[in-house]
Motif scaffolding. Structure first.
Motif, mmCIF file in Angstrom:
data_model
loop_
_atom_site.group_PDB
_atom_site.id
_atom_site.type_symbol
_atom_site.label_atom_id
_atom_site.label_comp_id
_atom_site.label_asym_id
_atom_site.label_seq_id
_atom_site.Cartn_x
_atom_site.Cartn_y
_atom_site.Cartn_z
ATOM 1 N N ARG A 187 3.848 1.129 -7.929
ATOM 2 C CA ARG A 187 2.689 0.251 -7.734
ATOM 3 C C ARG A 187 2.411 0.014 -6.250
ATOM 4 N NH1 ARG A 187 4.885 -2.350 -12.534
ATOM 5 N NH2 ARG A 187 3.431 -1.930 -14.221
ATOM 6 N N GLU A 230 -1.447 0.124 -5.196
ATOM 7 C CA GLU A 230 -2.155 -1.144 -5.332
ATOM 8 C C GLU A 230 -2.795 -1.587 -4.038
ATOM 9 O OE1 GLU A 230 0.513 -3.925 -7.166
ATOM 10 O OE2 GLU A 230 0.064 -3.124 -9.142
ATOM 11 N N ILE A 238 -0.341 4.993 -11.898
ATOM 12 C CA ILE A 238 -0.549 3.774 -12.682
ATOM 13 C C ILE A 238 0.041 3.939 -14.080
ATOM 14 C CG2 ILE A 238 -2.315 2.343 -13.808
ATOM 15 C CD1 ILE A 238 -4.070 2.900 -11.264
ATOM 16 N N ALA A 294 3.854 3.874 -13.913
ATOM 17 C CA ALA A 294 4.359 2.528 -13.661
ATOM 18 C C ALA A 294 4.265 1.669 -14.922
ATOM 19 C CB ALA A 294 3.582 1.882 -12.506
ATOM 20 N N GLN A 332 3.136 -4.319 -16.094
ATOM 21 C CA GLN A 332 2.975 -5.315 -15.052
ATOM 22 C C GLN A 332 2.831 -6.693 -15.677
ATOM 23 O OE1 GLN A 332 -0.172 -4.448 -12.337
ATOM 24 N NE2 GLN A 332 0.696 -5.725 -10.755
#
Length: 115
Positions: free
Chosen positions: A45, A49, A103, A106, A112
């Motif tokens: 991330r 991000e 993404i 992850a 998340q």
């Protein structure tokens, strides 16, 4: 080659060397025996991000390629896109494909927000 060009190339070479060292450090951290799925997801991330630079590391590399494409477009002898199009495509692949795959990886490792 003029002195200014040599200096510019030397700066680029030095910056690329620093970036390569930073990437090696990340690779070393990824290779550590104690990296678990949550930490690996967090590392992935960090690469994608909105941190510093905005959009993450992958977006910064894509932006660099886009800047190179814009310049190539201006100086290409035939202005036929032989240089600028592949650079634009590489930038798009990074953001559209590589970024999205990071993404997904992850999320697969650790959703998340989950504890």
């Amino acid at each position: 080659m003029t002195g200014q060009r040599r200096t510019r190339i030397e700066r680029v070479r030095a910056a690329a060397g620093i970036a390569a060292l930073a990437l090696q450090q990340i690779e070393d951290d990824l290779s550590a025996d104690d990296v678990d799925q949550e930490e690996l997801a967090a590392i992935l991330r960090e690469l994608i991000e909105d941190t510093d630079p905005p959009g993450g590391f992958i977006a910064a590399v894509a932006q660099l390629l886009t800047a190179a494409a814009r310049r190539a477009e201006q100086i290409e002898p035939d202005r036929d896109g032989d240089a600028s199009c592949p650079l634009d495509e590489a930038a798009a692949l990074l953001t559209d494909d590589a970024g999205q795959r990071l993404i997904w990886a992850a999320r697969a490792l650790h959703p998340q927000g989950a504890s």
